[in-house]
Write a protein that holds these residues in place. Structure first.
Motif, PDB file in Angstrom:
ATOM      1  N   LEU A 294      -8.661   1.803   0.099  1.00 48.37           N
ATOM      2  CA  LEU A 294      -8.068   2.604  -0.973  1.00 48.37           C
ATOM      3  C   LEU A 294      -8.755   2.325  -2.304  1.00 48.37           C
ATOM      4  O   LEU A 294      -9.070   3.258  -3.066  1.00 48.37           O
ATOM      5  CB  LEU A 294      -6.575   2.311  -1.077  1.00 48.37           C
ATOM      6  CG  LEU A 294      -5.845   2.955  -2.265  1.00 48.37           C
ATOM      7  CD1 LEU A 294      -5.883   4.470  -2.165  1.00 48.37           C
ATOM      8  CD2 LEU A 294      -4.401   2.444  -2.334  1.00 48.37           C
TER       9      LEU A 294
ATOM     10  N   ILE B 177      -4.363   7.585   0.870  1.00 46.17           N
ATOM     11  CA  ILE B 177      -3.730   6.775   1.915  1.00 46.17           C
ATOM     12  C   ILE B 177      -3.578   7.593   3.193  1.00 46.17           C
ATOM     13  O   ILE B 177      -3.813   7.097   4.308  1.00 46.17           O
ATOM     14  CB  ILE B 177      -2.369   6.243   1.420  1.00 46.17           C
ATOM     15  CG1 ILE B 177      -2.581   5.229   0.290  1.00 46.17           C
ATOM     16  CG2 ILE B 177      -1.588   5.611   2.569  1.00 46.17           C
ATOM     17  CD1 ILE B 177      -1.309   4.872  -0.461  1.00 46.17           C
TER      18      ILE B 177
ATOM     19  N   ASP C 187      -3.024  -3.744   6.779  1.00 42.34           N
ATOM     20  CA  ASP C 187      -2.743  -3.466   5.372  1.00 42.34           C
ATOM     21  C   ASP C 187      -3.834  -4.002   4.441  1.00 42.34           C
ATOM     22  O   ASP C 187      -4.135  -3.390   3.412  1.00 42.34           O
ATOM     23  CB  ASP C 187      -1.387  -4.051   4.970  1.00 42.34           C
ATOM     24  CG  ASP C 187      -0.236  -3.104   5.311  1.00 42.34           C
ATOM     25  OD1 ASP C 187      -0.515  -1.982   5.799  1.00 42.34           O
ATOM     26  OD2 ASP C 187       0.920  -3.497   5.095  1.00 42.34           O
TER      27      ASP C 187
ATOM     28  N   ILE D  14      -7.001   7.911   4.815  1.00 40.60           N
ATOM     29  CA  ILE D  14      -7.381   6.652   5.467  1.00 40.60           C
ATOM     30  C   ILE D  14      -6.649   6.508   6.802  1.00 40.60           C
ATOM     31  O   ILE D  14      -7.221   6.075   7.806  1.00 40.60           O
ATOM     32  CB  ILE D  14      -7.090   5.460   4.531  1.00 40.60           C
ATOM     33  CG1 ILE D  14      -8.018   5.490   3.316  1.00 40.60           C
ATOM     34  CG2 ILE D  14      -7.241   4.130   5.280  1.00 40.60           C
ATOM     35  CD1 ILE D  14      -7.606   4.535   2.203  1.00 40.60           C
ATOM     36  N   ALA D  15      -5.379   6.890   6.824  1.00 44.54           N
ATOM     37  CA  ALA D  15      -4.594   6.804   8.069  1.00 44.54           C
ATOM     38  C   ALA D  15      -5.158   7.716   9.147  1.00 44.54           C
ATOM     39  O   ALA D  15      -5.157   7.370  10.336  1.00 44.54           O
ATOM     40  CB  ALA D  15      -3.135   7.150   7.784  1.00 44.54           C
TER      41      ALA D  15
ATOM     42  N   ARG E 206      -6.597  -1.550   4.638  1.00 41.54           N
ATOM     43  CA  ARG E 206      -6.141  -0.295   4.023  1.00 41.54           C
ATOM     44  C   ARG E 206      -6.228  -0.373   2.513  1.00 41.54           C
ATOM     45  O   ARG E 206      -6.698   0.568   1.850  1.00 41.54           O
ATOM     46  CB  ARG E 206      -4.689   0.006   4.422  1.00 41.54           C
ATOM     47  CG  ARG E 206      -4.484   0.470   5.839  1.00 41.54           C
ATOM     48  CD  ARG E 206      -2.990   0.578   6.128  1.00 41.54           C
ATOM     49  NE  ARG E 206      -2.374   1.731   5.491  1.00 41.54           N
ATOM     50  CZ  ARG E 206      -1.114   1.779   5.071  1.00 41.54           C
ATOM     51  NH1 ARG E 206      -0.326   0.699   5.179  1.00 41.54           N
ATOM     52  NH2 ARG E 206      -0.627   2.872   4.537  1.00 41.54           N
ATOM     53  N   GLY E 207      -5.788  -1.503   1.966  1.00 32.87           N
ATOM     54  CA  GLY E 207      -5.843  -1.666   0.517  1.00 32.87           C
ATOM     55  C   GLY E 207      -7.265  -1.669  -0.004  1.00 32.87           C
ATOM     56  O   GLY E 207      -7.572  -1.035  -1.026  1.00 32.87           O
TER      57      GLY E 207
ATOM     58  N   THR F 133      -3.320   8.773  -5.038  1.00 29.32           N
ATOM     59  CA  THR F 133      -3.416   7.696  -4.057  1.00 29.32           C
ATOM     60  C   THR F 133      -2.677   8.040  -2.763  1.00 29.32           C
ATOM     61  O   THR F 133      -3.069   7.576  -1.691  1.00 29.32           O
ATOM     62  CB  THR F 133      -2.877   6.377  -4.649  1.00 29.32           C
ATOM     63  OG1 THR F 133      -1.627   6.615  -5.316  1.00 29.32           O
ATOM     64  CG2 THR F 133      -3.859   5.797  -5.657  1.00 29.32           C
TER      65      THR F 133
ATOM     66  N   VAL G  48       0.836  -1.202   0.000  1.00 33.74           N
ATOM     67  CA  VAL G  48       0.000   0.000   0.000  1.00 33.74           C
ATOM     68  C   VAL G  48       0.870   1.250   0.000  1.00 33.74           C
ATOM     69  O   VAL G  48       0.625   2.200  -0.764  1.00 33.74           O
ATOM     70  CB  VAL G  48      -0.952   0.004   1.214  1.00 33.74           C
ATOM     71  CG1 VAL G  48      -1.683   1.344   1.324  1.00 33.74           C
ATOM     72  CG2 VAL G  48      -1.953  -1.134   1.112  1.00 33.74           C
ATOM     73  N   ASP G  49       1.902   1.275   0.822  1.00 31.71           N
ATOM     74  CA  ASP G  49       2.726   2.481   0.934  1.00 31.71           C
ATOM     75  C   ASP G  49       3.498   2.778  -0.349  1.00 31.71           C
ATOM     76  O   ASP G  49       3.918   3.925  -0.574  1.00 31.71           O
ATOM     77  CB  ASP G  49       3.673   2.364   2.117  1.00 31.71           C
ATOM     78  CG  ASP G  49       2.949   2.488   3.454  1.00 31.71           C
ATOM     79  OD1 ASP G  49       1.855   3.101   3.481  1.00 31.71           O
ATOM     80  OD2 ASP G  49       3.457   1.963   4.466  1.00 31.71           O
TER      81      ASP G  49
ATOM     82  N   LYS H 111       2.118   5.567  -2.535  1.00 35.87           N
ATOM     83  CA  LYS H 111       2.266   6.969  -2.145  1.00 35.87           C
ATOM     84  C   LYS H 111       3.065   7.775  -3.166  1.00 35.87           C
ATOM     85  O   LYS H 111       3.096   9.011  -3.105  1.00 35.87           O
ATOM     86  CB  LYS H 111       2.959   7.065  -0.777  1.00 35.87           C
ATOM     87  CG  LYS H 111       2.113   6.577   0.387  1.00 35.87           C
ATOM     88  CD  LYS H 111       2.881   6.682   1.700  1.00 35.87           C
ATOM     89  CE  LYS H 111       2.052   6.230   2.883  1.00 35.87           C
ATOM     90  NZ  LYS H 111       2.818   6.287   4.156  1.00 35.87           N
TER      91      LYS H 111
END
Length: 400
Positions: A260, A241, A253, A244-245, A256-257, A237, A228-229, A232
């Motif tokens: 996203l 991200i 993760d 979302i954080a 998170r994905g 995206t 995911v990172d 960035k």
């Protein structure tokens, strides 16, 4: 809420009809009937075992052509509803858009195009048209599905005109000309290749882009090709991200994905709807024919979103499609397709009886025989192609 029917929407009651006359359905519109015929076709069922990016046996959670197609249809219908377009025609085009893809995704298409190069090449849109007008054998009075003119038009022109007013090929066909399958059919049924398609077709085309971008990110994350990172590095995206954080600081993760992907789909849909509203207001079409005669697509990403979407495609091309693991498997997949074509070319008797050339197995390998072999291979699922290669050859790549 759905918008009221727009004056520029396609109307099933005013369809230009079908190649073969049929009594109207007592319970369905002409476009709903098209949609149902696609769903019940053999080619649609085969999408279950055709590759999107990962070969069918690599994991149950990766997209296939079928799951991708269903996701495109969902996105397309959502946009059509907001714009007051005909949802059934939009869905029919979304469901049909990948019917012509051969096994192993773009790798299979590259290999088949190379094999058929001396005979006009291979184009998946032309193959889709060939399937719905010739290769499906489900009805007693005609080959194909006998879809409406509007659905056939959308299948062929959803990405824009194929020729200019002078008849010269444009866009992706400028170098090689209009594919032979489309050119041949157009002599029988004029699809007005110089014009744009309906807004329903344009919506289906953009929905395909949105689904590809979002869901290939999802599959790439699942496969561990990137994290995911890593996303960035793209401003769009990266902002998602970070948001979302802030909202979910302890999210794992996997979630998170998934969040996203949802955010990305919603963002791109809203961008397209906003741009469509602006373009439609400027063009002021009063009918679907006004849409066809307009000088540009009316359904598109606005410039900023188009730049961001291109960035996503570039990221996926580098980090996913050209990942050594994916490239190795796709190279082997191309070998399977080439091997099969050469074997059927040199030994037509290796084809199933129902696919044997009508003029027999002897004589020169001409364009008609080449197209028969191409049609047979293009209809294969990944699994069938692998098994057929095992039947005909002593060694078959594992594609793992």
């Amino acid at each position: 809420m759905a918008a009221p029917p727009a004056p520029f929407a396609s109307e099933p009651g005013r369809s230009r009809g079908r190649l073969y006359d049929e009594p109207p359905s007592r319970t369905r519109s002409a476009f709903r009937r098209d949609c149902d015929r696609v769903i019940h076709s053999t080619a649609f069922r085969r999408l279950k075992h055709k590759t999107q990016v990962f070969v069918y046996h690599e994991g149950d959670h990766f997209r296939t052509r079928l799951t991708h197609t269903l996701e495109v249809a969902q996105i397309a219908r959502a946009m059509a509803r907001q714009l007051g377009l005909d949802e059934d025609l939009t869905e029919a085009l979304a469901l049909a858009h990948d019917l012509g893809h051969p096994p192993f995704g773009h790798a299979g298409e590259r290999a088949l195009d190379l094999c058929l190069g001396p005979y006009g090449g291979f184009d998946h849109n032309a193959q889709t048209l060939r399937i719905v007008t010739l290769l499906e054998h489900r009805y007693p009075d005609f080959d194909g599905l006998n879809l409406t003119w509007e659905t056939l038009e959308g299948i062929v022109k959803h990405n824009g005109p194929l020729i200019d007013a002078a008849g010269n090929a444009v866009g992706r066909y400028q170098c090689r000309g209009v594919p032979v399958g489309i050119a041949d059919f157009n002599r029988t049924c004029d699809l007005e290749l110089w014009s744009f398609a309906s807004l329903e077709a344009q919506v289906a085309a953009v929905a395909d882009d949105i689904a590809y971008d979002a869901h290939d990110i999802d599959d790439g994350l699942r496969a561990g090709l990137f994290a995911v990172d890593d996303l960035k590095e793209m401003p769009l995206t990266a902002g998602m991200i970070a948001d979302i954080a802030r909202r979910h600081p302890m999210l794992d993760d996997g979630r998170r994905g998934a969040e996203l992907v949802r955010e990305l789909i919603s963002c791109l849909i809203m961008a397209v709807l906003s741009e469509a509203g602006r373009r439609i207001a400027g063009a002021r079409p009063r009918s679907v024919d006004d849409v066809r005669r307009h000088s540009a697509s009316l359904i598109a990403f606005p410039p900023e979103a188009a730049e961001a979407e291109a960035g996503i495609k570039a990221f996926l091309r580098q980090r996913m499609y050209r990942h050594p693991r994916v490239m190795r498997v796709m190279d082997e997949a191309e070998t399977i397709v080439r091997d099969l074509f050469i074997r059927y070319r040199d030994d037509p008797a290796a084809l199933p009886a129902e696919w044997l050339p009508e003029q027999g197995v002897n004589g020169a390998f001409d364009a008609e025989k080449a197209r028969t072999v191409g049609n047979f291979i293009a209809g294969m699922t990944d699994r069938f192609a692998i098994n057929e290669h095992k039947r005909l050859f002593d060694s078959t790549p594992e594609l793992r």
